[in-house]
Design a protein around this motif. Structure first.
Motif, PDB file in Angstrom:
ATOM      1  N   VAL A   1      32.541 -17.146  12.617  1.00  9.57           N
ATOM      2  CA  VAL A   1      32.328 -18.582  12.481  1.00  9.57           C
ATOM      3  C   VAL A   1      31.817 -18.990  11.104  1.00  9.57           C
ATOM      4  N   TYR A   2      30.940 -18.198  10.499  1.00 10.20           N
ATOM      5  CA  TYR A   2      30.363 -18.603   9.211  1.00 10.20           C
ATOM      6  C   TYR A   2      31.424 -18.663   8.105  1.00 10.20           C
ATOM      7  N   PRO A   3      32.255 -17.619   7.922  1.00 12.71           N
ATOM      8  CA  PRO A   3      33.326 -17.740   6.920  1.00 12.71           C
ATOM      9  C   PRO A   3      34.322 -18.846   7.252  1.00 12.71           C
ATOM     10  N   ALA A   4      34.647 -18.999   8.533  1.00 11.03           N
ATOM     11  CA  ALA A   4      35.645 -19.998   8.922  1.00 11.03           C
ATOM     12  C   ALA A   4      35.175 -21.404   8.567  1.00 11.03           C
TER      13      ALA A   4
ATOM     14  N   GLY B   1      29.701  -6.042   7.826  1.00  9.99           N
ATOM     15  CA  GLY B   1      30.886  -5.199   7.764  1.00  9.99           C
ATOM     16  C   GLY B   1      32.172  -5.874   8.183  1.00  9.99           C
ATOM     17  N   THR B   2      32.070  -7.001   8.922  1.00 10.30           N
ATOM     18  CA  THR B   2      33.290  -7.598   9.477  1.00 10.30           C
ATOM     19  C   THR B   2      33.562  -9.024   9.018  1.00 10.30           C
ATOM     20  N   ALA B   3      32.657  -9.659   8.284  1.00  7.79           N
ATOM     21  CA  ALA B   3      32.853 -11.058   7.885  1.00  7.79           C
ATOM     22  C   ALA B   3      34.103 -11.233   7.027  1.00  7.79           C
ATOM     23  N   ARG B   4      34.414 -10.225   6.196  1.00  8.87           N
ATOM     24  CA  ARG B   4      35.617 -10.372   5.361  1.00  8.87           C
ATOM     25  C   ARG B   4      36.884 -10.351   6.219  1.00  8.87           C
ATOM     26  N   TYR B   5      36.826  -9.680   7.370  1.00  7.08           N
ATOM     27  CA  TYR B   5      37.971  -9.705   8.277  1.00  7.08           C
ATOM     28  C   TYR B   5      38.060 -11.065   8.984  1.00  7.08           C
ATOM     29  N   GLY B   6      36.891 -11.690   9.178  1.00  2.00           N
ATOM     30  CA  GLY B   6      36.893 -13.045   9.727  1.00  2.00           C
ATOM     31  C   GLY B   6      37.621 -14.002   8.803  1.00  2.00           C
ATOM     32  N   ALA B   7      37.386 -13.853   7.491  1.00  2.00           N
ATOM     33  CA  ALA B   7      38.100 -14.682   6.517  1.00  2.00           C
ATOM     34  C   ALA B   7      39.594 -14.388   6.543  1.00  2.00           C
ATOM     35  N   ALA B   8      39.968 -13.123   6.748  1.00  6.56           N
ATOM     36  CA  ALA B   8      41.388 -12.776   6.829  1.00  6.56           C
ATOM     37  C   ALA B   8      42.033 -13.412   8.063  1.00  6.56           C
ATOM     38  N   LEU B   9      41.299 -13.491   9.161  1.00  4.59           N
ATOM     39  CA  LEU B   9      41.819 -14.147  10.359  1.00  4.59           C
ATOM     40  C   LEU B   9      42.067 -15.629  10.116  1.00  4.59           C
ATOM     41  N   VAL B  10      41.214 -16.229   9.263  1.00  4.03           N
ATOM     42  CA  VAL B  10      41.420 -17.638   8.931  1.00  4.03           C
ATOM     43  C   VAL B  10      42.765 -17.832   8.240  1.00  4.03           C
ATOM     44  N   THR B  11      43.105 -16.929   7.324  1.00  7.04           N
ATOM     45  CA  THR B  11      44.389 -17.012   6.636  1.00  7.04           C
ATOM     46  C   THR B  11      45.547 -16.956   7.634  1.00  7.04           C
ATOM     47  N   LYS B  12      45.385 -16.185   8.689  1.00  9.81           N
ATOM     48  CA  LYS B  12      46.468 -15.984   9.657  1.00  9.81           C
ATOM     49  C   LYS B  12      46.502 -17.063  10.732  1.00  9.81           C
TER      50      LYS B  12
ATOM     51  N   LEU C   1      30.781 -14.307   1.798  1.00  6.41           N
ATOM     52  CA  LEU C   1      30.082 -14.761   2.994  1.00  6.41           C
ATOM     53  C   LEU C   1      29.559 -13.600   3.824  1.00  6.41           C
ATOM     54  N   ALA C   2      30.209 -12.443   3.734  1.00 10.38           N
ATOM     55  CA  ALA C   2      29.670 -11.257   4.403  1.00 10.38           C
ATOM     56  C   ALA C   2      28.328 -10.882   3.801  1.00 10.38           C
ATOM     57  N   VAL C   3      28.251 -10.944   2.478  1.00 12.12           N
ATOM     58  CA  VAL C   3      26.991 -10.629   1.801  1.00 12.12           C
ATOM     59  C   VAL C   3      25.926 -11.663   2.148  1.00 12.12           C
ATOM     60  N   ALA C   4      26.317 -12.951   2.183  1.00 12.70           N
ATOM     61  CA  ALA C   4      25.362 -13.997   2.570  1.00 12.70           C
ATOM     62  C   ALA C   4      24.861 -13.761   3.986  1.00 12.70           C
ATOM     63  N   SER C   5      25.783 -13.443   4.896  1.00  9.51           N
ATOM     64  CA  SER C   5      25.408 -13.174   6.287  1.00  9.51           C
ATOM     65  C   SER C   5      24.460 -11.985   6.373  1.00  9.51           C
ATOM     66  N   ALA C   6      24.728 -10.958   5.565  1.00  5.63           N
ATOM     67  CA  ALA C   6      23.844  -9.791   5.556  1.00  5.63           C
ATOM     68  C   ALA C   6      22.456 -10.182   5.070  1.00  5.63           C
ATOM     69  N   GLY C   7      22.404 -11.072   4.066  1.00  6.40           N
ATOM     70  CA  GLY C   7      21.103 -11.522   3.576  1.00  6.40           C
ATOM     71  C   GLY C   7      20.299 -12.221   4.647  1.00  6.40           C
ATOM     72  N   TYR C   8      20.953 -13.129   5.390  1.00  2.46           N
ATOM     73  CA  TYR C   8      20.265 -13.836   6.476  1.00  2.46           C
ATOM     74  C   TYR C   8      19.860 -12.880   7.595  1.00  2.46           C
TER      75      TYR C   8
ATOM     76  N   VAL D   1      24.383  -5.539  10.532  1.00  2.00           N
ATOM     77  CA  VAL D   1      25.359  -4.579  10.011  1.00  2.00           C
ATOM     78  C   VAL D   1      26.779  -4.980  10.410  1.00  2.00           C
ATOM     79  N   LEU D   2      26.955  -5.397  11.668  1.00  3.38           N
ATOM     80  CA  LEU D   2      28.276  -5.830  12.132  1.00  3.38           C
ATOM     81  C   LEU D   2      28.762  -7.044  11.345  1.00  3.38           C
ATOM     82  N   THR D   3      27.874  -7.990  11.120  1.00  4.08           N
ATOM     83  CA  THR D   3      28.248  -9.187  10.368  1.00  4.08           C
ATOM     84  C   THR D   3      28.654  -8.829   8.949  1.00  4.08           C
TER      85      THR D   3
END
Length: 473
Positions: free
Chosen positions: A389-392, A330-341, A158-165, A326-328
Motif C-alpha cells: 500500500v505505501y508504494p502504491a 524486502g518486498t516493497a520494491r515488488y509492490g511497486a512492480a505490481l503497480v506497473t502491472k 519506499l522500501a527503505v523508507a518503510s524499513a526506517g519506519y 524485514v518483510l516490508t
C-alpha cells in the motif's frame, strides 16, 4: 474530471526539460534512499531511549514526550514549504545544506545536558527532514523518467523508507542499550557521509518552477498552520482535547489554513497552486494516507501492551516488529512492480485488506490465544500489506506531477502521512484513555486502528473501481 493513469510518467508541459546527466544512477538512488531512511528512522528511534533520557536529564513526563513530538512538529510543519523550495531552488544545494543542519542538530542533541536543548535539537532535525525528504524525492523523480525505471526506483526508495519506519524502534532499542546519546550521534555520522556522497553524485542541473521567487505570505501561513495543527494534535494525545493549548492551537490552524487558501487563490505565483487538488488521484491518496497513522498507532498500542501487560523489556517490544519491518523492506520494491502491472489502486486495496485482517485478528484474539501466534500472523500480513500500500499510494500521488510540481507533490504526500499520523494517534490515545480495566484500553485502541484502516480501504476500493472502469472503457 480526467485523471492520468497512476502508472504513467508525469504529464509533460509544452516543453519538457532534458533529464539531468547523472554520474551513477545506483549511487544517486543510494543517496536519496539514505536521506529517506534517516528521516523516517528518527520518528521512532527515540522511543526506546526515553526512560534513559528522563533519568539522565531529569525531565518530567510531560516534557519528555516532546523529545518525540518536537521532531514530528518540525517534520510535518515544514513539508509543504520544503516541497515548494525543491521546485523553486537548486535541489542539490538544498539537500546538502539541510543535511548539514541535520548533522549539527544531531550532535547538539547528543551533547545536550538538559531537556530544553534536546527538544530544540529534535525540532531542528524535524525541520531539516521536512525539507530534505521532498528534495530527495524530487531529485529521484527528475533522474528516473520512464515508467519502469521510475517505479523500480520508487519501489527501492519506499522500501527503505518503510524499513526506517518499521525498524526505527529496533535500532533505537539497540543503540539505547549502549547509550541514549548514540541514538543522536549515529545519525550525525551517517548524515555527514550522505552529504559528502551527495556532493559528488547529485547532478547540479535544476529544473525551474513557474517562478524563481517564493510566495512569502503563503509560506508563512501554511507553515504556521501546519505547525499549529501538528502541535495541537500532539497536545491532544498527551494532555487531552480539553487542554487550553490544544484548543488554541487547533483554532489557530482552523484560521490559518483558510487564510492560506485565500492568499494562494489571489497570488500570481502561489506556493501551493490550489489547482493541484483537482487531481483526483492525489487527493484520494492524501486521504488514504490515514492508513499510515493507523499503522503507527497500532505500534503505539502494541508497544504499551507488550510492556505493561506482558512485561516485556523495551528491546523485546521493539523486536516484536522485526519480522514486519524485514518483510516490508524486502518486498516493497515488488509492490511497486505490481503497480506497473495492475495499477496503483488495486495494489493499495489488496495491501489495506491484509493490514485490516492483521489488526482485526489482534482485536478478536487478544487475551485468548498465545500472543506470539497473533504477533507472527499480524507481522506477516502487516509486513506484506504495508509493502504494497505505501508504494502504491506514493506512485498514485506523484504519477500526475509535472517536473515543476515534483517537490510540491512529494511534500503534500509526506505532509498527508504526518498529519494523518497526528490525527489517528490523538484519536487512538483519547479512546485508549477512556477505557479502563485489564486489556480493555488496548482493545479499544486497536478497534480504532481497525475501523480507520477499513474506512481507508473503501477509499482505495473506489479508486480501484475507477481504474477498472477506465481499463475496460
Amino acid at each position: 474530471m480526467t485523471e492520468a493513469s497512476p502508472t504513467s510518467p508525469p504529464i509533460a508541459r509544452a516543453v519538457t526539460p532534458p533529464a539531468p546527466v547523472v554520474k551513477s544512477l545506483p549511487l544517486l538512488l543510494l543517496v536519496v534512499c539514505a536521506v529517506q531512511f534517516l528521516d523516517a528512522m528518527d520518528i521512532a528511534s527515540m522511543g526506546p531511549a526515553l526512560p534513559l533520557v528522563q533519568a539522565d536529564l531529569g525531565m518530567t513526563t510531560s516534557a519528555l514526550q516532546w523529545v518525540v513530538s518536537a521532531y514530528a512538529l518540525g517534520f510535518g510543519g515544514f513539508l509543504l514549504l520544503g516541497g515548494r523550495l525543491a521546485d523553486l531552488y537548486n535541489r542539490k544545494k538544498l539537500l546538502i545544506g539541510w543535511l548539514a543542519v541535520f548533522v549539527v542538530a544531531s550532535v547538539l542533541g547528543g551533547i545536550a545536558d538538559n531537556g530544553v536543548i534536546l527538544v530544540v535539537a529534535r525540532l531542528l532535525k524535524g525541520v531539516s527532514a521536512g525539507i530534505t525528504a521532498p528534495a530527495a524525492m524530487a531529485i529521484l523523480l527528475n533522474a528516473f523518467r520512464d515508467e519502469q525505471s521510475r517505479n523500480r526506483a520508487l519501489g527501492t526508495f519506499l522500501a527503505v523508507a518503510s524499513a526506517g519506519y518499521s525498524l526505527g524502534l529496533i535500532l533505537g532499542g539497540l543503540m539505547a542499550g549502549v547509550s541514549w546519546r548514540l541514538v543522536l550521534f549515529a545519525p550525525a555520522v551517517a548524515g555527514l557521509l550522505v552529504a559528502l556522497l551527495a556532493a559528488s553524485v547529485v547532478p547540479s542541473q535544476q529544473e525551474k518552477g513557474k517562478s524563481g521567487s517564493l510566495d512569502i505570505l503563503g509560506a508563512v501561513t501554511v507553515t504556521a498552520g501546519a505547525v499549529a495543527l501538528v502541535y495541537g494534535l500532539s497536545r491532544a494525545a498527551s494532555d487531552g482535547w480539553g487542554d487550553a493549548q490544544t484548543i488554541g492551537s487547533l483554532i489557530a490552524a482552523a484560521i490559518l489554513f483558510p487564510l492560506f487558501a485565500l492568499v494562494e487563490s489571489r497570488h500570481p505565483a502561489p506556493l501551493v497552486p490550489l489547482a493541484v487538488f483537482r487531481k483526483g488521484q492525489l487527493t484520494r491518496a492524501l486521504v488514504a494516507m490515514l492508513f499510515f497513522g493507523a499503522y503507527v498507532s497500532f505500534q503505539f498500542v502494541l508497544t504499551l501492551y507488550y510492556q505493561e501487560q506482558l512485561h516485556w523489556s523495551p528491546l523485546e517490544a521493539g523486536l516484536a516488529f522485526l519480522l514486519g519491518g524485514v518483510l516490508t523492506a524486502g518486498t516493497a520494491r515488488y509492490g511497486a512492480a505490481l503497480v506497473t502491472k495492475y495499477g496503483a489502486w488495486p495494489v493499495a486495496t489488496g495491501g489495506l485488506v491484509l493490514l485490516s485482517i492483521g489488526y482485526l485478528g489482534w482485536v478478536l484474539l487478544m487475551g485468548q490465544v498465545d500472543p506470539l501466534v497473533t504477533l507472527f500472523a499480524q507481522q506477516l500480513l502487516g509486513g506484506l500489506g504495508f509493502a504494497a500500500v505505501y508504494p502504491a499510494l506514493n506512485i498514485a500521488a506523484v504519477g500526475t506531477a509535472s517536473p515543476d510540481e515534483q517537490g510540491l507533490v512529494s511534500g503534500l504526500f509526506n505532509a498527508g502521512a504526518q498529519i494523518g499520523n497526528g490525527v489517528v494517534i490523538a484519536l487512538t490515545a483519547t479512546v485508549f484513555s477512556l477505557s479502563t480495566g485489564g486489556i480493555a484500553p488496548y482493545r479499544a485502541g486497536l478497534w480504532t486502528v481497525t475501523a480507520i484502516t477499513l474506512a481507508v480501504t473503501l477509499v482505495a476500493l473506489a479508486g480501484a473501481a475507477r481504474h477498472r472502469q477506465k481499463a475496460t472503457a
